[in-house]
Structure formats: structure tokens, C-alpha cells
Design an enzyme around this catalytic site. Structure first.
Site, PDB file in Angstrom:
ATOM      1  N   HIS C  60       7.066   8.514  -5.636  1.00 37.28           N
ATOM      2  CA  HIS C  60       5.665   8.419  -6.057  1.00 37.28           C
ATOM      3  C   HIS C  60       5.602   7.513  -7.278  1.00 37.28           C
ATOM      4  CE1 HIS C  60       4.221  11.567  -3.315  1.00 37.28           C
ATOM      5  NE2 HIS C  60       5.395  12.136  -3.533  1.00 37.28           N
ATOM      6  N   ASP C 152       2.064  12.297   2.863  1.00 42.56           N
ATOM      7  CA  ASP C 152       2.788  13.180   1.933  1.00 42.56           C
ATOM      8  C   ASP C 152       1.924  13.664   0.777  1.00 42.56           C
ATOM      9  OD1 ASP C 152       5.339  14.382   0.915  1.00 42.56           O
ATOM     10  OD2 ASP C 152       4.812  13.117  -0.780  1.00 42.56           O
ATOM     11  N   HIS C 179       5.040  15.661   5.931  1.00 38.73           N
ATOM     12  CA  HIS C 179       5.119  16.687   4.880  1.00 38.73           C
ATOM     13  C   HIS C 179       4.776  18.007   5.564  1.00 38.73           C
ATOM     14  CE1 HIS C 179       4.030  18.258   0.698  1.00 38.73           C
ATOM     15  NE2 HIS C 179       3.596  19.193   1.513  1.00 38.73           N
ATOM     16  N   HIS C 232      11.497  16.084   2.765  1.00 39.38           N
ATOM     17  CA  HIS C 232      11.977  17.216   1.951  1.00 39.38           C
ATOM     18  C   HIS C 232      12.062  18.560   2.670  1.00 39.38           C
ATOM     19  CE1 HIS C 232       7.631  17.391   1.708  1.00 39.38           C
ATOM     20  NE2 HIS C 232       7.537  16.551   0.691  1.00 39.38           N
ATOM     21  N   ASP C 305      11.776  12.198  -3.807  1.00 35.02           N
ATOM     22  CA  ASP C 305      10.453  12.780  -4.076  1.00 35.02           C
ATOM     23  C   ASP C 305      10.136  12.709  -5.570  1.00 35.02           C
ATOM     24  OD1 ASP C 305       7.966  13.846  -3.676  1.00 35.02           O
ATOM     25  OD2 ASP C 305       8.666  15.855  -3.137  1.00 35.02           O
ATOM     26  N   HIS C 309       4.450  13.111 -13.651  1.00 38.88           N
ATOM     27  CA  HIS C 309       3.160  13.693 -14.047  1.00 38.88           C
ATOM     28  C   HIS C 309       3.008  13.575 -15.555  1.00 38.88           C
ATOM     29  CE1 HIS C 309       1.746  15.288 -10.267  1.00 38.88           C
ATOM     30  NE2 HIS C 309       2.944  15.774 -10.018  1.00 38.88           N
TER      31      HIS C 309
END
Lengths: 315, 175, 435
Positions: C60, C152, C179, C232, C305, C309
Site C-alpha cells: 500500500h 484488497d 482479499h 494474506h 501487505d 498509517h
């Protein structure tokens, strides 16, 4: 001991010491003078991010009887309802010099976040967090049970307790299971299978889906509140059916054993989990629980706040 | 470390205090004894037993925990609260004798006087101690003293009683 | 000395041989026991392990939309530091990468950064909403040449939408990365449902919510003869289902994240949201099953993954916090710790699951090439005997949400070569001038 976040923070000796202290402090509440100077100059903040009038006034009364300064900080109409983060609230409380924060929060673990962070230095007392724990309630329940059900001995060995209702979402149940087990009582959880958490198998309790089979063989029946929002969430068909199988009504009251008591952490849904005639019966100690709450919370505040740091312990 | 009072010394001192309290208070039926836990409470019981046999009637005795009124709570780790028991007679209008083992700074007794305020209003409050070691920090004095023990501030005085420690003795320790 | 000639001395190849490698003009020119070249910049590997440059199939990068948490550039830096030469940018940006415009923008940003190849992943459905197919063809034909599609963050829950998506991508040999999360069973879920969630009073996330979707989708992909990749995998049951599917010859591949190979739901006991991740940390039994699955090839690859944040998304109550963890810079170390140091895998297998296999699944031809003469010089060098203490404040990412802060991890990535040019040199990032 600096914080009270979970019953699992307590040893048996510490738990009993809180109950013993509460026993002595109960005298103050009974006496003509309802005030002790013990926490004079200490500031205690009641941070009630989730509303709970009962718990807040109980802690407030406890703090005031020990002469602490009390600041109430509730969600309604405060910066909390304007989206202020827990971190910013904590920094504010730190800046105001709070010696302790009594926190009620809708999110499980919020008190532990406060305690583990470096946002503030004071003691953190969990006054109920999400569906996690409510340790002061469990302590006042144990205090009440000890008064009624124990002859000699200061723990709860041999006492049989049934906790009935929504275990899955109950912080009262979680704290009580831990504390009652710590003090030697045997606990049976009674609930529909939908309202027991996955993983409950690892708890030190017996499980039953049948209240009628349990009710005659326990010393304490502790009823839990059914939250309104569970009604339409597939946990049970409707309130009437829940009440029929898991409500404590007059018929079931008659099945209870001699000298056994009925408890409820409040607020009650009369007619749903508990019938009015049960709540008002001689077996009910529900009003007494409220009175004991003040003594027990005084004891908690005393144990956490009255002493200085451990390293200062030289005579 | 030296022994300041032996078991017979302690026994004699308590007997003398018992006599003195009775002499100082003309109406013995008005007397109430309150010991300060832990050892003061045991001394109170012994003095009460002495006085009861001298007076020919039971002298009411109880104990008074002063922890919540201490002014030095924050200087030490939290301490357990001791039980308080007030005789059924109460203390209202009585001649009350507080009893403790050692009188030192006077702060314990000040806390005791505050604690009494919760319970009632005695006619008089008197103080009996086994040892007065001096070094007062407050304007407080004892009415009845077992033994005056001049000490240096660096020394410490240890009272051991049979009920708690298995032996009756008073020791002076150099620290 | 020429900036386009690098001589790596004494590197341990994945198979254990110790060789010298000469890189010239972006390619591996020579591999031999002993090479001398006075023109080249010499790198003394001293027995460090050399791997084909790592390829991440699940990253991401947050750009466009959340540039405060990560950008293509900062994510590329974190990638280079972790030994990666290719990243796959997930589609859940704002706006969503569900059209040619967004994927081309991300692709171009990657090229401008020039530290790794950034391959955008396209959304399966418009806005990741699971209702209408995104412009899959346009994204495939775009400059970014998208071949991997994923919603995802969300599950392609509707079985009909999933079926149509799987069929549609056959046109250009694409793959859907699913996902797997049954939405109704995970409303408000916070962590793995089990003993720990029962104690903590956090809403449970049952393993079945993942396994039910995996089971459905392997049957679907078998039926329509397309290609499915499971993002995942976290549960022992999920591994079992994929093992069963592969035994039946179903065209499915699967990934596991480094954190699911190491951490369990016990970490939630701290209530520190740095351990809050989607899918959640599971139990010890699941961790062991994932390692075993990676070992026996049931799980094909490790994908990070990497989910940056901002601090306010994590410095809060568990309920309020966002899901996700930083992963790029710690991935290889975690794989070494869990798979190499525990003697479950050798470096050849690690090279496969972190480079060759993900490049093959995604069709990244320039990546995952074997370490042989003529291959494009995408190379990672790791010192497996050194260890390091993770310090979130030293991360190259813009975010700080690593769950491994304070962990002592084995394996230090010392060099990363991207198309023959070092992006990480002696442990320090090199900002390339992409002329």
C-alpha cells in the site's frame, strides 16, 4: 499498585486488602461524619467518555468522602463529543495536574491505552471499558457476597455463583469471573449459546444453557442487563422468549436455595431479565450493592492514591 | 542495640499507669480507653484489665485506627487500614484515654485527635504512652508515661509485645 | 572507476556457492569463482547472501490520497531499504485505482522515484464497492500494463461479480488477488475470534470468515478456468483448503505476510493498535501451519501487505485505529527468522518465494530472473549473520506503525541493485538520478 485496569492486575492478597479496607471505610459512610482528610489536595478526574450516571456518582462520592478534589469530564457537551482524541484529552488532564483518572469508555482497552502511554502520569482506574472489564463493580460484588454468604474466613471459598445473561458483551461478567475465581468461589455462566464468547471454554467456569437446572444449587444469582441494542441482532428471537428462559421471575425465585441472594449491577430492565417482585424481594441485595459501591471505591482510591512512591518507604 | 525495658519493667510501668489514670479521673465509670493499633491496642487491653480489677467494674476499651488521618501518607508506600472498634458505651461525654506505645513527633496523636472527631465529643481526652522518647514536632504531651527515654534522633525505639512479637521488651537501636 | 561497473566479491549464492559477480550496464556480465576488474566499484560481500531482487505483490503506497502516510517515493525508499526491486501498489487509494488514469499516474510516480519498479494493481470493481466491474481492460492496455487486479481492503464478496471478474481477466492472462473476508461474519470485527478476544472483549473475527471465501473461490476459479491468487492467508484451515485445491490441479496461488509468520493474537493483549491488522493476527497453531504451508509450496510467496498509517490513526483506542502494519523494511529479516533460522527453508526457497514466484505470478519479466549471466541485475545482498534492532524512527517510510519496534531481528540488507544501479549501498539509500 499504580493503576486498576483489570482484575487480572490483582493478586489474591491485594484483592482481599481492598475488601478489608472497604469494610473499615464502610464505617465512615455509616457514621455521622462522612468525610476523611486522606486525599486532601489530590485531584481526581472522572472521565466518562461513555455515559454512566451511577458509576460516576459512586466514584464521585467516594472521592469526596476522602476529601479529594473531583473534576467531572463527561462526553456530553464537552470536547469529547467534538471528536477530540483520547490522546489530546489525556494531555489536557496531565496539564491540569490530575493525580488519577477514573475512566469509563465504550472501547475495550481504552484505560490500558491511557496507562501505557506517556500521555499522562497519574493513576488510571477503569470504570468500565467496552465489553472488557469493570473491576470496581466486581470488587463491590465480591464485597457484597462476602458479607452475605461467608461465615468465617475472608475469601469466597465454597461460595457458588451463577452469572446469568449476556456474557458475550458483559464487562461485569468478565471482571467477576476473574475475581470470583481468584477468591475461590465456583462460577457457573448461564446464557443462551449466542451470548457466550467463542473461547469461553478456557475460562475457569462451568457453562449452562439452562437456568432452571442451576438456580437451586447456587448461593448467588447475579443477573446481567440485556442491552436494548442486542434485541434486533439475532442473539435471541425476541425479548419475551429471552425472558421466559433466562429471566429471573417469581417462580424461579422460589427454586432458589435457603439464604441465597439475588444481585444485579444495574440499571435493571424490570420485566425482562428480572421481574419486579424479584428485584424488590428479601433475597435482593441490589440496593445494598450500590451502597457498598461507595465504600469499595473509597478503598480503591485509598490503595492507589494515599501512599507515596514505594521507594519513599523508609521510616 | 540495648534493652531499655524488660518484661517486668513493662508490667510495672503499665500497672503504675493504670493506677494513675484512676487517680486522675474521679468517676471511674466515665473512663473509656482507646488504643492505637497495633501495639497501642494491646497495651490498652492490658491497662483496661488492670483498671477493671482495681476499680471493681469493667472499664470499656476499644481501638482507633488513625491511618486515614495521617499527614505523612504520601511519604510512604500505602499502608493497610487497621480495624477500629468503639465500645458500645460510645465516647460522647466520656473521659477518654488514648493509648499508644511510643510518643515521638506527636503526629500520630494529632491524627488520633482528628480521628476522634468522626466518632464523637468526649468530655476530656488524655494520653497514655509506654515510652516518651522526646523530639516532639507538635505541641502535644502525654498525661501518663511509662518511661521517659532520652534518645538521639538517629536512634530508633522498638517496642515488642507478647501478643504480637512473642516477647515483652523495649529496645533502642542505633541506625 | 565506472559508475556502471560493480564487482561483488565473495557473495554466497542461494545454493551456497561462493562467487564473484560482475555487473556491467545493468546486466550480470560474469559470475565466477574469482573476478578481477580494476574499472569496477568493488563491493566486498564477505560471505553475505545474494538474492534476486525482492518482489512484493502486495504494497500500500497510499498515493494518491493519503500522502501524509506514504507516497510512491517514500514507499519506494522503504522498499529499496528492505531489498525490494519491485512493488505492487494496491488499488485502495483515493481516488481508487479503478481506471487507466490512476494506474498510469502511480506507474509514472514510480518511474520518477526510480528506486524500484512500481506496478499498479487495478481494482476489480468500481470504487472497490463489489458491484460493478472496473475498467479492467483499459487498465490492462494502459501504460502501466496492469495484470493483477484486487479490491484488497474489501472482499469481492458477491459470487457473481467474482465469477465475471475471473472470466474477464482471461483475455490477457490476468489474475485476481482476493482479499478473503466474508463481510457479514466480520461486521465490526477487531481481532481473531478465540480465547484472547474472549478475554479482551474485542469483537471476534472468525477464521471461517476467511476460509469460506477461499473455499468458494477455488471452486469458482476451477469452474471458469481462470487464475486466482489468495492474498494474506492467515489460518490453518485456509492452508488446508488451498492444499486441497492445488492437489486437484486448481490454478490458485497464495501469499502469506511476514507478520502472520511470526506474530500471534497474544500481542493484542497490549491493546496497542500497532498490532491491529486485516486480516488479524491468529494463533500459534495458525502460525505453524502457515510456515509449513510456505515450506511445502501450498503458499507460493511472501507478500508484505505494507500498510502505512499516520500516527493519529494508531495513537488511539483499538476500536478507532486503522488496520495495517509497516512491513517492507523488516520482511526479509522476518522470513529469515521464521524460515531460515528455524531450518524450515534454505535461501534458494527464500529467493523463490520473495522474488521468482511473485514475479512469475504477476508477470514482471524483468524481475525474479535467476542469478546468471545475462540476467537483469536486480539484486539484493543480505548479511544473515548480522542482526539489528528495529527502530521505527529510522524507517524510510513516512509512517511509524511497525509492530516490530524494539525487536532484535537477524539479517541486515546491505545492498540493493535495481537494474544494475545500487539503490541501497552499504546500508544507505542512494537517490538515483534517473537520466
Amino acid at each position: 499498585m499504580r493503576h486498576l485496569l483489570s482484575i487480572s492486575d490483582l493478586t489474591k492478597v491485594q484483592a482481599l486488602s481492598i475488601l478489608d479496607t472497604a469494610t473499615e471505610l464502610a464505617r465512615v459512610s455509616d457514621g455521622a461524619v462522612k468525610k476523611l482528610p486522606t486525599l486532601r489536595g489530590r485531584t481526581i478526574v472522572n472521565l466518562f467518555v461513555e455515559d454512566s450516571t451511577r458509576t460516576r456518582i459512586s466514584f464521585e462520592a467516594a472521592a469526596k468522602r476522602l476529601s479529594a478534589d473531583v473534576i467531572n469530564f463527561s462526553a456530553k457537551g464537552s470536547s469529547l463529543s467534538k471528536g477530540e482524541s483520547l490522546k489530546d484529552t489525556a494531555l489536557t488532564l496531565q496539564a491540569m495536574g490530575a493525580d488519577a483518572v477514573v475512566i469509563r469508555h465504550g472501547a475495550s482497552g481504552a484505560p490500558q491505552r491511557l496507562a501505557d502511554s506517556d500521555w499522562m502520569r497519574g493513576s488510571v482506574i477503569n470504570a468500565g471499558d467496552g465489553t472488557h472489564e469493570h473491576p470496581s463493580q466486581a470488587l463491590l460484588d465480591a464485597f457484597t457476597i462476602r458479607k452475605h454468604c461467608v461465615k468465617g474466613g475472608n475469601d469466597l471459598v465454597g461460595v457458588r455463583v451463577a452469572i446469568v445473561g449476556d456474557i458475550l458483551h458483559s464487562r461485569v461478567a468478565r471482571s467477576n469471573v476473574l475475581l470470583l475465581n481468584l477468591l475461590g468461589a465456583s462460577v457457573t455462566l448461564v446464557a443462551p449459546p449466542t451470548l457466550l464468547p467463542v473461547g469461553v471454554e478456557s475460562w475457569p467456569v462451568k457453562i449452562s444453557y439452562d437456568l432452571d437446572k442451576v438456580i437451586g444449587s447456587v448461593d448467588v444469582v447475579m443477573m446481567l442487563r440485556v442491552q436494548q441494542e442486542r434485541m434486533n441482532d439475532l442473539f435471541f428471537p425476541n425479548a419475551r422468549e429471552y425472558s421466559r428462559y433466562f429471566g429471573l421471575n417469581a417462580d424461579r425465585l422460589r427454586l432458589m436455595s435457603h439464604n441465597s441472594i439475588v444481585m444485579h449491577p444495574g440499571p435493571m430492565n424490570r420485566g425482562l431479565e428480572i421481574a419486579a417482585e424479584v428485584a424488590d424481594s428479601a433475597r435482593s441485595v441490589i440496593v445494598e450493592q450500590v451502597a457498598n459501591g461507595v465504600s469499595v471505591r473509597m478503598a480503591i482510591l485509598y490503595v492507589l492514591l494515599a501512599g507515596g512512591p514505594l521507594e519513599a518507604g523508609v521510616k | 542495640m540495648s534493652i531499655a525495658l524488660s518484661a517486668p519493667d513493662i508490667s510495672r510501668a503499665l500497672k503504675r499507669i493504670s493506677h494513675e489514670i484512676l487517680e486522675a479521673n474521679t468517676s471511674s465509670d466515665q473512663i473509656v480507653l482507646l488504643g492505637i493499633p497495633t501495639r497501642g491496642a494491646h497495651l490498652a487491653l492490658r491497662i483496661a484489665a488492670n483498671m477493671s480489677s482495681l476499680a471493681g467494674h469493667t472499664i470499656p476499651v476499644g481501638m482507633l485506627d488513625i491511618t486515614m488521618h495521617r499527614d505523612d501518607l504520601r511519604m510512604r508506600p500505602p499502608r493497610p487500614i487497621m480495624p477500629t472498634s468503639i465500645p458500645d458505651s460510645g465516647i460522647q461525654g466520656r473521659d477518654l484515654v488514648l493509648i499508644d506505645d511510643v510518643l515521638f513527633s506527636g503526629r500520630t496523636i494529632r491524627a488520633g485527635l482528628d480521628a476522634l472527631g468522626e466518632i464523637g465529643r468526649p468530655h476530656t481526652v488524655q494520653l497514655a504512652v509506654l515510652i516518651d522518647r522526646g523530639h516532639r514536632e507538635l505541641p502535644i504531651r502525654a498525661d501518663f508515661v511509662g518511661k521517659n527515654l532520652p534518645t538521639s534522633i538517629a536512634q530508633s525505639v522498638k517496642v515488642h509485645l507478647n501478643e504480637v512479637d512473642g516477647i515483652d521488651e523495649v529496645l533502642i537501636e542505633e541506625s | 572507476m565506472s559508475p556502471h561497473r560493480y564487482l561483488i566479491k565473495g557473495a554466497t549464492m542461494p545454493d551456497g556457492r561462493i562467487c564473484d559477480l560482475l555487473i556491467v550496464a545493468g546486466l550480470i556480465q560474469t559470475i565466477s569463482a574469482k573476478i578481477e576488474d580494476t574499472d569496477a566499484i568493488v563491493i566486498k560481500a564477505n560471505g553475505s547472501v545474494i538474492l534476486p531482487g525482492l518482489v512484493d505483490l502486495h504494497t500500500h503506497l497510499r498515493q494518491p490520497g493519503r500522502e501524509d502516510a506514504e507516497t510512491v517515493l517514500s514507499g519506494s525508499r522503504a522498499g529499496a531499504k528492505g531489498g525490494f526491486t519491485a512493488l505492487s501498489a494496491m488499488a485502495n487509494t483515493s481516488p481508487v485505482a479503478d481506471n487507466a488514469g490512476v494506474v498510469e499516474q502511480v506507474f509514472r510516480l514510480g518511474q520518477q522515484a526510480g528506486l524500484v519498479d512500481v506496478f499498479p494493481i487495478g481494482a476489480v470493481t468500481q470504487g472497490l464497492e463489489g458491484v460493478v466491474l472496473a475498467e479492467i481492460g483499459a487498465m490492462a492496455d494502459s501504460l502501466a500494463r496492469v495484470r493483477v487486479f484486487s479490491d484488497d481492503g474489501n472482499c469481492v464478496f458477491d459470487p457473481l461479480v467474482m465469477r465475471r471478474g475471473l472470466e474477464y481477466i482471461k483475455k490477457f492472462d490476468g489474475v485476481i488477488a482476493q482479499h478473503a473476508q466474508e463481510p457479514r461474519l466480520t461486521v465490526g470485527s477487531q481481532m481473531n475470534e478465540g480465547e484472547v478476544s474472549a478475554i479482551l472483549g474485542l469483537k471476534g473475527w472468525p477464521a471461517i470468515a476467511e476460509e469460506a471465501i477461499i473455499a468458494r473461490d477455488v471452486l469458482l476459479v476451477d469452474h471458469v478456468k481462470s487464475r486466482l491468487h489468495i492474498c494474506h492467508v492467515t489460518t490453518a484451515g485456509g492452508v488446508e483448503i488451498i492444499r486441497w485445491a492445488k492437489a486437484r490441479g486448481i490454478n490458485v496461488t497464495a501469499e502469506v505476510t511476514p507478520h502472520h509468520l511470526l506474530l500471534t493474537d497474544d500481542f493484542a493483549r497490549s491493546y496497542d493498535p500497532v498490532f491491529k491488522v486485516n486480516p488479524p493476527l491468529r494463533t500459534e497453531k495458525d502460525v505453524m501451519a502457515l510456515r509449513e504451508g510456505l515450506c511445502d509450496g501450498t503458499i507460493d510467496i511472501v507478500a508484505t501487505d505494507h500498510a502505512p498509517h499516520s500516527s493519529e490513526s494508531k495513537e488511539c483506542e483499538w476500536h478507532e485505529a486503522s488496520f495495517g502494519m509497516l512491513a517492507l523494511e523488516t520482511a526479509l529479516s522476518i522470513v529469515q527468522k521464521t524460515m531460515i533460522d528455524s531450518h524450515l527453508m534454505n535461501w534458494t526457497q527464500v529467493a523463490n518465494c520473495l522474488s521468482t514466484a511473485p514475479a512469475r505470478i504477476a508477470g514482471y519479466g524483468d524481475h525474479g530472473q535467476p542469478l546468471q549471466v545475462g540476467s537483469i541485475a536486480n539484486i539484493t545482498i543480505v548479511d544473515p549473520h548480522a542482526s539489528w534492532s528495529v527502530d521505527r524512527d529510522l524507517s524510510a517510510s513516512k509512517s511509524r506503525n511497525t509492530p516490530f519496534h524494539g525487536f532484535e531481528l537477524p539479517g541486515v540488507v546491505t545492498y540493493t541493485f535495481f537494474k544494475g544501479v545500487p539503490t541501497l549501498f552499504a546500508g544507505a539509500l542512494v537517490e538515483n538520478d534517473v537520466s
